[in-house]
Design a protein around this motif. Structure first.
Motif, short mmCIF file in Angstrom:
data_model
loop_
_atom_site.label_atom_id
_atom_site.label_comp_id
_atom_site.label_asym_id
_atom_site.label_seq_id
_atom_site.Cartn_x
_atom_site.Cartn_y
_atom_site.Cartn_z
N TRP A 38 41.42 44.27 39.56
CA TRP A 38 40.31 44.10 40.48
C TRP A 38 39.40 45.33 40.51
O TRP A 38 38.18 45.22 40.58
CB TRP A 38 40.87 43.79 41.88
CG TRP A 38 39.83 43.44 42.88
CD1 TRP A 38 39.37 44.24 43.89
CD2 TRP A 38 39.13 42.20 43.01
NE1 TRP A 38 38.43 43.57 44.63
CE2 TRP A 38 38.26 42.31 44.10
CE3 TRP A 38 39.16 41.01 42.29
CZ2 TRP A 38 37.43 41.28 44.50
CZ3 TRP A 38 38.32 39.97 42.69
CH2 TRP A 38 37.47 40.12 43.79
N GLY B 216 36.71 42.97 39.65
CA GLY B 216 36.30 42.01 40.66
C GLY B 216 36.16 40.60 40.12
O GLY B 216 36.98 40.13 39.33
N GLU B 217 35.11 39.94 40.57
CA GLU B 217 34.91 38.55 40.20
C GLU B 217 34.43 38.34 38.77
O GLU B 217 34.26 37.20 38.33
CB GLU B 217 33.98 37.89 41.22
CG GLU B 217 34.66 37.80 42.57
CD GLU B 217 33.89 37.00 43.59
OE1 GLU B 217 32.91 36.32 43.23
OE2 GLU B 217 34.28 37.05 44.77
N LEU C 125 39.19 33.76 38.01
CA LEU C 125 40.16 33.59 39.10
C LEU C 125 41.54 33.26 38.55
O LEU C 125 42.55 33.81 39.00
CB LEU C 125 39.69 32.51 40.08
CG LEU C 125 40.67 32.17 41.21
CD1 LEU C 125 41.03 33.40 42.05
CD2 LEU C 125 40.09 31.07 42.09
N ARG D 141 43.20 36.32 37.41
CA ARG D 141 43.62 37.14 38.55
C ARG D 141 44.91 36.59 39.15
O ARG D 141 45.78 37.37 39.58
CB ARG D 141 42.52 37.18 39.62
CG ARG D 141 41.33 38.02 39.19
CD ARG D 141 40.26 38.05 40.27
NE ARG D 141 39.33 36.95 40.05
CZ ARG D 141 38.60 36.38 41.00
NH1 ARG D 141 38.69 36.76 42.26
NH2 ARG D 141 37.77 35.40 40.71
N ASP E 222 43.39 41.06 43.36
CA ASP E 222 42.50 40.30 44.23
C ASP E 222 43.23 40.03 45.56
O ASP E 222 44.33 39.49 45.58
CB ASP E 222 42.16 38.99 43.52
CG ASP E 222 41.24 38.07 44.30
OD1 ASP E 222 41.17 38.17 45.54
OD2 ASP E 222 40.61 37.22 43.66
#
Length: 166
Positions: free
Chosen positions: A85, A96-97, A101, A104, A143
């Motif tokens: 992250w 991050g994003e 997802l 993550r 995350d």
């Protein structure tokens, strides 16, 4: 894969997306086929060269599957499951994003599974240290949404995934 799917379900992924997550989690380490077995099974500590070879598994796995149309971001799961992250992961240093997802989710499930089970180079880590790693990395290495889902799933239910929490 079971952990990842349970976390994804807790987050609210659709059944279709969970199937892609399941496939990606099943094969996330396929790139280790390109790492010498004697390194993967070596007892004791690895040197910097050996660690660098093991780290290549994410790129090797991506190269193996990138031309396959799974219908889900399976290639990203393989390529990004060691990204963190805060950008401290590898191989791309994503943060991050920018990290898928599903990758993550697999990252957290992978850390829990690898720490919570015996390895050729060490016995499993005590369960509280596994939990401390995940919760301590919430919002930095991992995350926060995924950590919260993982803790919700594992709270009282870790044994159902084969983990000895004592």
């Amino acid at each position: 894969a079971e952990l990842a799917v349970a976390f994804g379900r807790k987050i609210g992924l659709s059944e279709d997306r969970l199937e892609g997550l399941r496939i990606g989690a099943w094969i996330h380490d396929v790139g280790k086929i390109g790492v010498p077995t004697e390194i993967l099974s070596k007892p004791g500590h690895l040197d910097e060269t050996e660690i660098a070879l093991i780290r290549r598994h994410a790129e090797i796995g991506y190269e193996i599957v990138k031309s396959i149309d799974f219908g889900w971001p399976v290639d990203k799961i393989l390529y990004q499951h060691h990204e963190r992250w805060d950008g401290s992961g590898y191989p791309q240093g994503l943060m991050g994003e920018d990290i898928a997802l599903e990758a993550r989710i697999v990252a957290v499930a992978d850390v829990i599974e690898s720490m919570g089970t015996d390895r050729p180079y060490r016995p499993k880590i005590p369960w509280q240290r596994v939990i401390d790693e995940i919760t301590g990395g919430r919002g930095t290495r991992y995350d926060a949404q995924v950590v919260d889902a993982a803790m919700s799933v594992l709270d009282g239910g870790a044994a159902s995934f084969g983990f000895n929490t004592k």
